[in-house]
Design a protein around this motif. Sequence first.
Motif, mmCIF file in Angstrom:
data_model
loop_
_atom_site.group_PDB
_atom_site.id
_atom_site.type_symbol
_atom_site.label_atom_id
_atom_site.label_comp_id
_atom_site.label_asym_id
_atom_site.label_seq_id
_atom_site.Cartn_x
_atom_site.Cartn_y
_atom_site.Cartn_z
ATOM 1 N N CYS A 1 -11.455 -3.933 -4.938
ATOM 2 C CA CYS A 1 -9.995 -4.243 -4.490
ATOM 3 C C CYS A 1 -9.790 -4.665 -3.083
ATOM 4 O O CYS A 1 -9.187 -5.346 -2.785
ATOM 5 C CB CYS A 1 -8.957 -3.148 -5.109
ATOM 6 S SG CYS A 1 -8.844 -2.877 -6.971
ATOM 7 N N LEU A 2 -10.528 -3.794 -2.375
ATOM 8 C CA LEU A 2 -10.280 -3.728 -0.993
ATOM 9 C C LEU A 2 -11.204 -5.026 -0.600
ATOM 10 O O LEU A 2 -10.566 -5.738 0.566
ATOM 11 C CB LEU A 2 -10.960 -2.591 -0.045
ATOM 12 C CG LEU A 2 -10.791 -2.445 1.141
ATOM 13 C CD1 LEU A 2 -9.162 -2.304 1.588
ATOM 14 C CD2 LEU A 2 -11.443 -1.154 1.702
ATOM 15 N N TYR B 1 -8.939 8.628 -6.144
ATOM 16 C CA TYR B 1 -10.699 8.522 -5.495
ATOM 17 C C TYR B 1 -11.486 9.565 -6.174
ATOM 18 O O TYR B 1 -12.521 9.125 -6.455
ATOM 19 C CB TYR B 1 -10.576 8.541 -4.121
ATOM 20 C CG TYR B 1 -11.913 8.318 -3.490
ATOM 21 C CD1 TYR B 1 -12.301 6.959 -3.339
ATOM 22 C CD2 TYR B 1 -12.725 9.348 -3.186
ATOM 23 C CE1 TYR B 1 -13.629 6.729 -2.636
ATOM 24 C CE2 TYR B 1 -13.981 9.207 -2.737
ATOM 25 C CZ TYR B 1 -14.337 7.844 -2.620
ATOM 26 O OH TYR B 1 -15.553 7.694 -2.018
ATOM 27 N N LEU C 1 -12.294 0.880 -6.463
ATOM 28 C CA LEU C 1 -11.676 0.569 -5.135
ATOM 29 C C LEU C 1 -12.109 -0.215 -4.238
ATOM 30 O O LEU C 1 -11.436 -0.905 -3.650
ATOM 31 C CB LEU C 1 -11.425 2.137 -4.833
ATOM 32 C CG LEU C 1 -10.534 3.178 -5.433
ATOM 33 C CD1 LEU C 1 -11.242 3.842 -6.256
ATOM 34 C CD2 LEU C 1 -10.059 3.828 -4.240
ATOM 35 N N PHE D 1 -5.753 -1.734 -4.751
ATOM 36 C CA PHE D 1 -6.308 -0.591 -3.826
ATOM 37 C C PHE D 1 -5.488 0.415 -3.638
ATOM 38 O O PHE D 1 -5.931 1.675 -3.913
ATOM 39 C CB PHE D 1 -6.728 -1.265 -2.563
ATOM 40 C CG PHE D 1 -7.392 -0.216 -1.738
ATOM 41 C CD1 PHE D 1 -8.728 0.277 -1.984
ATOM 42 C CD2 PHE D 1 -6.644 0.123 -0.699
ATOM 43 C CE1 PHE D 1 -9.265 1.066 -1.054
ATOM 44 C CE2 PHE D 1 -7.292 0.955 0.308
ATOM 45 C CZ PHE D 1 -8.351 1.385 0.027
ATOM 46 N N LEU D 2 -4.255 0.192 -3.251
ATOM 47 C CA LEU D 2 -3.397 1.425 -2.781
ATOM 48 C C LEU D 2 -2.963 2.368 -3.981
ATOM 49 O O LEU D 2 -3.056 3.497 -3.879
ATOM 50 C CB LEU D 2 -2.185 1.060 -2.241
ATOM 51 C CG LEU D 2 -2.287 0.324 -0.757
ATOM 52 C CD1 LEU D 2 -0.800 -0.031 -0.380
ATOM 53 C CD2 LEU D 2 -2.723 1.184 0.155
ATOM 54 N N VAL D 3 -2.901 1.723 -5.220
ATOM 55 C CA VAL D 3 -2.523 2.508 -6.469
ATOM 56 C C VAL D 3 -3.596 3.512 -6.980
ATOM 57 O O VAL D 3 -3.532 4.352 -7.497
ATOM 58 C CB VAL D 3 -2.203 1.417 -7.282
ATOM 59 C CG1 VAL D 3 -2.169 2.111 -8.928
ATOM 60 C CG2 VAL D 3 -0.515 0.831 -7.105
ATOM 61 N N GLN D 4 -4.981 2.820 -6.673
ATOM 62 C CA GLN D 4 -5.918 3.526 -7.020
ATOM 63 C C GLN D 4 -6.550 4.540 -6.159
ATOM 64 O O GLN D 4 -7.101 5.407 -6.401
ATOM 65 C CB GLN D 4 -7.143 2.579 -7.251
ATOM 66 C CG GLN D 4 -6.943 1.765 -8.612
ATOM 67 C CD GLN D 4 -7.980 0.691 -8.626
ATOM 68 O OE1 GLN D 4 -9.301 0.766 -8.363
ATOM 69 N NE2 GLN D 4 -7.961 -0.306 -9.400
ATOM 70 N N LEU D 5 -5.992 4.570 -4.852
ATOM 71 C CA LEU D 5 -6.667 5.406 -3.902
ATOM 72 C C LEU D 5 -6.367 6.999 -4.353
ATOM 73 O O LEU D 5 -7.179 7.660 -3.932
ATOM 74 C CB LEU D 5 -6.061 4.723 -2.711
ATOM 75 C CG LEU D 5 -6.803 5.330 -1.088
ATOM 76 C CD1 LEU D 5 -7.982 5.149 -1.244
ATOM 77 C CD2 LEU D 5 -6.134 4.937 0.200
ATOM 78 N N PRO D 6 -5.232 7.185 -4.640
ATOM 79 C CA PRO D 6 -4.902 8.641 -4.878
ATOM 80 C C PRO D 6 -5.728 9.154 -5.885
ATOM 81 O O PRO D 6 -5.998 10.428 -5.802
ATOM 82 C CB PRO D 6 -3.392 8.686 -5.484
ATOM 83 C CG PRO D 6 -2.737 7.468 -5.008
ATOM 84 C CD PRO D 6 -3.900 6.513 -4.780
ATOM 85 N N PHE E 1 -4.455 -5.875 -2.436
ATOM 86 C CA PHE E 1 -4.486 -4.758 -1.718
ATOM 87 C C PHE E 1 -3.564 -3.727 -2.523
ATOM 88 O O PHE E 1 -3.693 -2.576 -2.265
ATOM 89 C CB PHE E 1 -3.442 -5.038 -0.548
ATOM 90 C CG PHE E 1 -3.581 -4.122 0.438
ATOM 91 C CD1 PHE E 1 -4.592 -3.653 1.228
ATOM 92 C CD2 PHE E 1 -2.369 -3.526 1.022
ATOM 93 C CE1 PHE E 1 -4.558 -2.715 2.024
ATOM 94 C CE2 PHE E 1 -2.211 -2.747 1.811
ATOM 95 C CZ PHE E 1 -3.364 -2.207 2.472
ATOM 96 N N LEU E 2 -2.555 -4.205 -3.095
ATOM 97 C CA LEU E 2 -1.727 -3.259 -4.173
ATOM 98 C C LEU E 2 -2.369 -2.201 -4.929
ATOM 99 O O LEU E 2 -2.169 -1.212 -5.338
ATOM 100 C CB LEU E 2 -0.568 -3.914 -4.623
ATOM 101 C CG LEU E 2 0.636 -4.550 -3.665
ATOM 102 C CD1 LEU E 2 1.744 -5.025 -4.619
ATOM 103 C CD2 LEU E 2 1.425 -2.986 -3.223
#
Length: 90
Positions: free
Chosen positions: A55-56, A40, A52, A33-38, A30-31
């Motif tokens: 990871c999700l 996108y 992404l 995913f959150l690190v890569q989200l910005p 989950f972390l």
Amino acid sequence: MAKWTPRHEAPEPLEGPVVPVVTGGTILWFLMFLVQLPFYGWFADHGHTWWLWTCLAGAGLGCVGIWYVRRRDAAIKRDTAVKRAADAER
């Protein structure tokens, strides 16, 4: 051709801290995913959005894994308690 048979018994499986390991792995997915989200937009431009979603998916499947290993751990503890109670009655 002769059938192969083992010459010794298989060792007992190793039991370790399964619940914390699965929980830690799920948190890491989950972390990630959150690190890569910005980023996108960059992933979309280069055709790497699957990073992404991988990871999700890992985080989602990890949640199922946490549920499973917690139930398994509880069942093992219940079985051990029942066996101890039966041995104490003898």
